[in-house]
Design a protein around this motif. Structure first.
Motif, short mmCIF file in Angstrom:
data_model
loop_
_atom_site.label_atom_id
_atom_site.label_comp_id
_atom_site.label_asym_id
_atom_site.label_seq_id
_atom_site.Cartn_x
_atom_site.Cartn_y
_atom_site.Cartn_z
N ARG A 366 -7.76 16.33 11.01
CA ARG A 366 -7.27 16.41 9.63
C ARG A 366 -5.83 16.94 9.59
O ARG A 366 -5.03 16.51 8.76
CB ARG A 366 -8.20 17.30 8.79
CG ARG A 366 -9.56 16.67 8.54
CD ARG A 366 -10.37 17.41 7.49
NE ARG A 366 -11.72 16.84 7.41
CZ ARG A 366 -12.02 15.74 6.73
NH1 ARG A 366 -11.06 15.11 6.05
NH2 ARG A 366 -13.25 15.28 6.71
N SER A 367 -5.51 17.86 10.49
CA SER A 367 -4.13 18.34 10.53
C SER A 367 -3.17 17.23 10.95
O SER A 367 -2.07 17.10 10.39
CB SER A 367 -4.01 19.52 11.50
OG SER A 367 -4.39 20.73 10.88
N CYS A 368 -3.57 16.41 11.93
CA CYS A 368 -2.72 15.28 12.34
C CYS A 368 -2.46 14.34 11.17
O CYS A 368 -1.32 13.92 10.91
CB CYS A 368 -3.38 14.51 13.49
SG CYS A 368 -3.42 15.39 15.05
N VAL A 369 -3.52 14.00 10.45
CA VAL A 369 -3.40 13.10 9.30
C VAL A 369 -2.50 13.72 8.24
O VAL A 369 -1.62 13.06 7.66
CB VAL A 369 -4.79 12.77 8.73
CG1 VAL A 369 -4.65 11.97 7.44
CG2 VAL A 369 -5.63 12.02 9.75
N ALA A 373 1.09 12.30 6.75
CA ALA A 373 1.23 11.96 5.34
C ALA A 373 2.39 12.73 4.70
O ALA A 373 3.15 12.19 3.88
CB ALA A 373 -0.08 12.27 4.61
N LEU A 374 2.56 14.00 5.06
CA LEU A 374 3.63 14.79 4.48
C LEU A 374 5.00 14.29 4.94
O LEU A 374 5.97 14.28 4.17
CB LEU A 374 3.46 16.27 4.87
CG LEU A 374 2.23 16.96 4.23
CD1 LEU A 374 2.05 18.35 4.82
CD2 LEU A 374 2.38 17.04 2.72
N VAL A 375 5.10 13.87 6.20
CA VAL A 375 6.36 13.28 6.68
C VAL A 375 6.66 12.01 5.91
O VAL A 375 7.80 11.77 5.47
CB VAL A 375 6.29 13.00 8.20
CG1 VAL A 375 7.54 12.24 8.66
CG2 VAL A 375 6.14 14.29 8.98
N ARG A 401 4.44 17.48 18.38
CA ARG A 401 5.57 16.62 18.69
C ARG A 401 5.16 15.15 18.75
O ARG A 401 5.87 14.27 18.23
CB ARG A 401 6.18 17.04 20.03
CG ARG A 401 7.39 16.21 20.46
CD ARG A 401 7.78 16.52 21.90
NE ARG A 401 6.73 16.08 22.82
CZ ARG A 401 6.60 16.52 24.08
NH1 ARG A 401 7.43 17.44 24.55
NH2 ARG A 401 5.65 16.05 24.86
N GLU A 402 4.02 14.88 19.35
CA GLU A 402 3.56 13.49 19.45
C GLU A 402 3.26 12.90 18.07
O GLU A 402 3.52 11.73 17.82
CB GLU A 402 2.32 13.41 20.35
CG GLU A 402 2.60 13.73 21.81
CD GLU A 402 3.67 12.81 22.40
OE1 GLU A 402 3.60 11.59 22.16
OE2 GLU A 402 4.57 13.34 23.09
N VAL A 403 2.68 13.70 17.19
CA VAL A 403 2.43 13.22 15.82
C VAL A 403 3.74 12.86 15.15
O VAL A 403 3.88 11.80 14.50
CB VAL A 403 1.68 14.29 15.00
CG1 VAL A 403 1.62 13.88 13.52
CG2 VAL A 403 0.27 14.49 15.55
N LEU A 404 4.76 13.72 15.30
CA LEU A 404 6.04 13.46 14.65
C LEU A 404 6.76 12.26 15.27
O LEU A 404 7.44 11.50 14.56
CB LEU A 404 6.93 14.71 14.71
CG LEU A 404 6.38 15.95 14.00
CD1 LEU A 404 7.39 17.08 14.03
CD2 LEU A 404 5.98 15.64 12.56
N LEU A 405 6.62 12.07 16.58
CA LEU A 405 7.18 10.86 17.20
C LEU A 405 6.53 9.60 16.63
O LEU A 405 7.20 8.58 16.40
CB LEU A 405 7.01 10.92 18.71
CG LEU A 405 7.93 11.87 19.48
CD1 LEU A 405 7.50 11.97 20.93
CD2 LEU A 405 9.38 11.40 19.38
N ALA A 415 13.13 10.34 8.18
CA ALA A 415 12.02 11.21 7.76
C ALA A 415 11.55 12.07 8.93
O ALA A 415 11.31 13.28 8.80
CB ALA A 415 10.88 10.36 7.21
N ALA A 416 11.41 11.46 10.11
CA ALA A 416 10.97 12.21 11.28
C ALA A 416 12.00 13.24 11.71
O ALA A 416 11.66 14.33 12.17
CB ALA A 416 10.66 11.26 12.42
#
Length: 435
Positions: A366-369, A373-375, A401-405, A415-416
């Motif tokens: 849920r944190s990854c999602v 979504a916020l980015v 970091r991987e989520v943001l990539l 955005a990233a």
């Protein structure tokens, strides 16, 4: 010594096999060797069983993220040894296990000693924050700061070999098991249940303990019906190590006087397990509808009342605090007024109570999602505290970091780029080792 399984604990036995059993529980980051200097004074009277926490002292790295889970593993271990009734002394996290035994398995416990213990260890935020730091930096920063938490300055200066032993003991602990134990302490809170501790209890504390000191000890004594306080002068958090003779003498006197003729009066264990900390009263049985007295057949059958869906607010508030931290939630609720109060209620009840409590995804996912979504929407203020939440939910800085990539590909590089600046600042702040 034992070879433990996933549902038991690594243990060691000392003393006569036919003597009453006394179990000794360790503190977080220590092993059963923290009790070495008590063994000569205890074994003439008792069969002493010491255990290691998961991932400590070479024990299998099978994390237990609640005090109740540790208690259950201890009881399984004692069942395997054929031990039904026993005395128990535990330090800090080991003390929490002892209190849990008194509340959930009182028929097993003859007498209890709580050392450097508390009905609530600091705040949930403090221990979850420690878990974040350990996940990011490993155990070395915690190990290097352990002596100042565990010992008085004079003892640490005079006993460099013991200080080095303490540091190496923490460094050798499995990181995942240490973090899980932090989660167990974060969730532990028996303040409302102290009155149900029904065994004779010694509450022992070092006079200079700055972790769980005399104030916490007095709270335990005030709440437990049959409890007495012993303050050990010149001792900090690990009083059994720092003042072994004084602690041994207090334990011998307590268990000798509070636990008399135990083996001759073993009660028959109940057929069903004792209730957990608090049990809700059984729902009253609704009376059957009265039959018509005039012989007429009712046109509609009596229908049971519609089941009431539980209000999700309390569950949502609990999860919101666990994920975002008490300080953040307290600020948000305190800032609410007549204009914004309904919005805070909506967020707690529906975002946290309806969605974050669902079982379909774990909190890490849920944190990854949420981060993605916020980015995508450019909500950088929300991204900052949800980055903190992601760390608390178990994501590492590398995983964030991987989520943001990933968002750079699907949400756009600008955005990233903004998200990386926000997240990097949060991660630096949150994973900074304690000084």
């Amino acid at each position: 010594m034992s070879e433990s399984t996933t549902n038991s604990l690594q243990y060691r036995c000392d003393g006569p096999e036919d003597a009453p059993v006394l179990v000794l529980g360790p503190s977080l980051g220590t092993t059963w060797h923290m009790w070495d200097r008590q063994i000569p004074g205890l074994t003439p009277r008792w069969r002493v069983v010491r255990f290691d926490l998961p991932g400590h002292g070479g024990a299998p790295a099978e994390p237990a993220s609640s005090v109740a889970a540790l208690t259950d593993r201890l009881l399984a271990t004692l069942d395997g040894l054929g031990v039904h009734r026993f005395g128990y002394a535990g330090t800090a996290l080991g003390g929490a296990v002892g209190a849990d035994l008194a509340l959930r398995a009182p028929h097993r416990l003859a007498s209890l000693a709580l050392i450097a213990a508390s009905p609530r260890f600091g705040t949930a935020d403090e221990f979850r924050q420690r878990g974040v730091v350990v996940r990011a930096n490993g155990l070395d920063p915690v190990a290097r700061s352990a002596p100042e938490r565990w010992f008085t300055p004079g003892f640490a200066a005079a006993q460099p070999a013991i200080v080095d032993w303490a540091v190496q003991m923490v460094r050798a602990t499995d990181t995942g098991c240490y973090i899980a134990a932090c989660e167990a302490l974060a969730a532990f809170d028996i303040r409302a249940d102290l009155g149900r501790v029904g065994v004779p209890t010694l509450v022992l504390v070092g006079s200079d303990d700055r972790v769980t000191g005399p104030a916490e000890a007095r709270t335990l004594v005030a709440g437990i019906p049959d409890a007495r306080l012993a303050v050990v002068p010149g001792a900090s958090h690990l009083a059994p190590v720092e003042q072994p003779a004084a602690v041994t003498d207090l334990l011998v006197r307590h268990f000798s006087t509070a636990w008399q003729d135990t083996l001759a009066a073993i009660p028959v264990p109940p057929q069903t397990p004792p209730p957990p900390y608090a049990t809700a009263p059984a729902p009253a049985t609704a009376p059957a509808p009265a039959a018509p007295t005039d012989g007429a057949t009712p046109t509609t059958a009596a229908q049971p009342p519609a089941a009431q869906r539980p209000d999700p607010y309390e569950a949502g508030l609990k999860v919101r605090r666990e994920v975002l931290g008490d300080a953040h939630v307290d600020r948000a609720l305190a800032a609410a007024d007549d204009f914004t109060g309904d919005f805070q209620d909506l967020v707690t009840r529906y975002a946290w109570g309806e969605i974050w409590t669902r079982e379909g995804l774990d909190r890490r996912t849920r944190s990854c999602v949420t981060l993605a979504a916020l980015v995508a929407r450019g909500h950088l203020d929300e991204l900052a505290f949800h980055t903190r939440a992601a760390l608390r939910n178990g994501l590492t800085p590398t995983e964030i970091r991987e989520v943001l990539l990933q968002t750079a590909v699907y949400c756009g590089v600008p955005a990233a780029n903004a998200a990386f600046r926000v997240a990097a600042a949060v991660i630096r702040e949150e994973t900074k080792p304690e000084t």
